[in-house]
Scaffold this active site. Structure first.
Site, short mmCIF file in Angstrom:
data_model
loop_
_atom_site.label_atom_id
_atom_site.label_comp_id
_atom_site.label_asym_id
_atom_site.label_seq_id
_atom_site.Cartn_x
_atom_site.Cartn_y
_atom_site.Cartn_z
N LYS A 1 0.87 -1.18 0.00
CA LYS A 1 0.00 0.00 0.00
C LYS A 1 0.90 1.22 0.00
CE LYS A 1 -2.89 2.72 3.04
NZ LYS A 1 -3.64 2.79 4.29
N GLY B 1 -10.89 7.43 7.24
CA GLY B 1 -12.00 8.32 7.57
C GLY B 1 -13.30 7.63 7.92
N THR C 1 -8.59 2.83 12.44
CA THR C 1 -8.83 3.59 13.66
C THR C 1 -10.18 3.27 14.32
OG1 THR C 1 -7.54 5.37 12.68
CG2 THR C 1 -8.86 5.93 14.61
#
Lengths: 263, 66, 367
Positions: free
Chosen positions: A101, A189, A211
């Site tokens: 990535k 996000g 997260t």
């Protein structure tokens, strides 16, 4: 119950059974990771590469990642294309496959990726046989350049990293889904299962969540919630939008000029 | 002998291999990747690669990340 | 790659049958989508959708208003040569037609241009028959050179060219290209074009792509509805346009809605395209291609043009003559087709304003 037709998902010929990708950062305790993997159903998990710190004695994240997971190392920490390429080569030398990535971030205020540098790193690494999944802004031109550069997928951000703000880039991601002939994996996000579900309903091929799971009060339950949200969203997409009832409107038909019954 | 490991100057004995260095730091060599003077050293060469005066060695491992 | 490969990919599918099989539910599903897929396009062209035109029209009107507002581009064709070596059975310029042929001299082109420029028009479509030896590339460059002095936007509607030839005409001032496949049905195409260079189906099919590759800002495709099965021709036209849009995002891809009208050649369509059918084609294509400009020519009556306007039409011709020399003082040739809307530019502009639309004469000027 009727069988749901098989829903193929492949990255560069590698078939994947889950459309949720996990991260390994920010966990209060890395020992949660095996349960998070199991609860989510995910098959791909990201890791970062850092200098060893023998004084830290924090344990090794690899101790906690189930062997069945496919590793997706990232190039976090890279500020330039060259640094990303260097990190990618080191990650491959670890012997855990050639997926990478790409993440090139030179702005520490917003942690937004540098599209131009990402394209250049993608070009170099794709030519070296890497399976490149670049993390970028949801930008059509950057995405097209990534296609030409040989990327295996495009990973547009839903909102700045770690903000949990959901699909702020919704319309731009919609354009990428429509225009780009590579898997679109929404990364960054997504703060709630409903955000992931929305991305999947729109037609995204997969999402990456770190997260929101790692920092939940109960990461394992949250992992399961994301896993189910991703499946639900995908099914919603495959089923096609519901047939909303058409509103009857008797006033001034637009096709009255044709005579007869237009409606 | 003076070398730089992960940016820090260290004094090590002459003829130390990468393998020995990693073991001395109580790390698992199979989970470490090494870059000696900006060139990647494959894991199967840790045993035979001896450090030289003023070498710059980077030792890296996977950590948590998203 | 060529659009022919896309068509080949569908070779195993009986599209006509698939269209017939579409149900009301398929149409409703298509109407609820933001971006339609080919199967949605089939549904919108189906007999089921034919019974739901008012629903299609409401959605198409919304989409058009959102995309284009209330602006309508005006233009006019300028026929400079009707020499033609093709024998297209349906065309007034057919080589087998008796009667005099004309090609304007550059001075005559200038006289026509002056007359047209006085009407405020800024976009002109340069038209010829298919006779390379008469309307040569050099002649076309000469025409463009003259017209460039009067009009900021020049569009070609001429015989199919190679990419390099399009590049030359772009350098001479051409901004866009209109070229119709006439019918996407290869067998029917062969029967309708018994001789002449236009007989080459594949060369014509790839012409819009060559125009895009050459750097045209604007490329317009269509079938001539009535020549073949209109549902299939409308389907392939829209597929062709979408394919060009996807492949050449820098070029604006437009559509037209020409249908067979009576003309001097006397050929009549065996599947006439009714007003209802033309409306369905417009609605289906508008919904499938929300961003495409759609042109409606003076083949259509004032009533049709005014009624179709809010449903998706964004471009109208005005002050039209389809004969060579039709705008100047000199005598005129045989018309290519009969004009059903004879209104002047001023009259069309007034009609648009009266209906709450803004006539746009100049959209863009090449640097």
């Amino acid at each position: 119950m009727r069988e749901i037709p098989e829903d193929l998902f492949e990255i560069r010929g590698k078939r994947l059974g889950s459309r949720l990708f996990l991260g390994t950062g920010k966990y209060g305790d890395d020992a949660l990771i095996p349960d998070v993997c199991a609860a989510s159903g995910a098959e791909v998990i990201t890791v970062a590469l850092r200098r060893v710190d023998p004084d830290a004695h924090t344990g090794n994240v690899m101790d906690h990642i189930p062997r069945t997971m496919r590793l997706l190392p990232n190039t976090s920490g890279a500020r330039t294309a060259n640094e990303a390429v260097r990190i990618a080569r080191l990650a491959r030398a670890m012997g855990c496959g050639d997926w990478i990535k790409i993440e090139v971030i030179a702005d520490n205020n917003y942690l937004l990726p540098d599209g131009y540098a990402t394209v250049r790193a993608t070009e170099t690494l794709a030519a070296e046989g890497f399976v490149v999944l670049p993390y970028v802004n949801a930008d059509l031109y950057v995405a097209r350049d990534l296609v030409s550069a040989g990327a295996a997928a495009v990973m547009p951000l839903g909102a700045p990293i770690g903000t949990n703000r959901g699909l702020q880039t919704r319309e731009m991601i919609r354009i990428l889904i429509e225009e780009i002939d590579l898997p679109i994996i929404v990364d960054a996000g997504l703060g709630l299962p409903s955000h992931a579900c929305e991305a999947m309903e729109m037609g995204a091929d997969a999402v990456l969540v770190n997260t929101a799971i790692a920092t939940a009060n109960d990461p394992v339950t949250m992992a399961r919630a994301f896993g189910e949200a991703v499946r639900a969203g995908r099914l919603g997409f495959l089923a096609g939008p519901g047939a909303q009832r058409m509103r009857a409107d008797a006033s001034s038909p637009l096709t009255g000029f044709l005579g007869g019954d237009g409606a | 002998m003076h070398v730089i490991i992960n940016g820090k100057p260290e004094d090590i004995s002459l003829g130390t291999t990468i393998q020995k260095l990693i073991e001395a730091k109580k790390l698992d060599p199979s989970r470490v990747v090494a870059e000696l003077n900006r060139k990647i050293v494959p894991g199967d060469q840790f045993q035979e690669t001896k450090l030289q005066e003023d070498d710059r060695l980077e030792l890296l491992q996977f950590v948590g990340g998203g | 790659m060529s659009f022919a490969e896309v068509m080949n990919a569908y070779a195993g599918l009986d599209i006509a049958k698939a269209i017939q099989g579409c149900q009301r539910q398929d149409v409703i599903r298509a109407l609820n989508k933001d971006r339609l897929r080919p199967e949605d396009l089939l549904a919108l062209l189906s007999p089921a959708a034919g019974n739901m035109l008012e629903d299609l029209a409401r959605r198409a009107a919304q989409v058009t208003l959102r995309q284009f507002g209330r602006a309508v581009q005006l233009f006019t064709p300028l026929y400079v040569s009707d020499f033609c070596v093709n024998r297209c059975l349906y065309c007034g310029f057919n080589a087998a037609q008796a009667g005099p042929r004309r090609q304007l001299s550059l001075d005559e082109v200038r006289a026509e241009a002056e007359a047209l420029a006085a009407t405020d028009l800024k976009q002109v479509l340069l038209l010829t028959g298919d006779a390379r030896h008469k309307a040569t590339l050099e002649y076309l460059e000469g025409c463009l050179g003259v017209l460039r002095g009067y009009f900021p936007s020049l569009i070609l509607e001429i015989y199919a060219l190679t990419t390099q030839e399009y590049v030359r005409l772009i350098a001479a001032g051409a901004e866009g290209l209109t070229i119709y496949q006439e019918t996407y049905d290869q067998d029917r195409y062969a029967r309708l074009h018994p001789s002449g260079p236009k007989r080459d189906y594949a060369f014509r099919l790839d012409a819009p792509e060559r125009g895009c590759a050459a750097g045209m800002r604007w490329v317009n495709v269509s079938a001539l509805y009535g020549l073949g099965d209109w549902r299939l021709d409308a389907f392939w036209t829209a597929m062709h346009a979408r394919w060009l849009q996807d492949r050449y995002p820098g070029t604006e891809i437009g559509l037209s809605l020409p249908r067979m009208r009576p003309h001097a050649g006397g050929w009549q369509p065996d599947e006439p395209v009714s007003d209802r059918v033309l409306t369905q084609i417009l609605l289906a294509q508008r919904l499938y291609l929300p961003r495409a400009g759609i042109t409606l020519s003076t083949r259509e009556s004032p009533t049709m043009r005014e009624n179709l306007l809010p449903l998706g039409v964004t471009r109208l011709s005005a002050g039209v003559s389809t004969s060579v020399g039709g705008h100047g003082a000199t005598k005129t040739g045989t018309p290519q087709f009969e004009v059903a809307d004879n209104r002047s530019v001023a009259e069309i502009a007034a009609m648009l304003r009266g209906r709450g639309f803004q006539p746009v004469f100049k959209d863009w000027q090449p640097f």
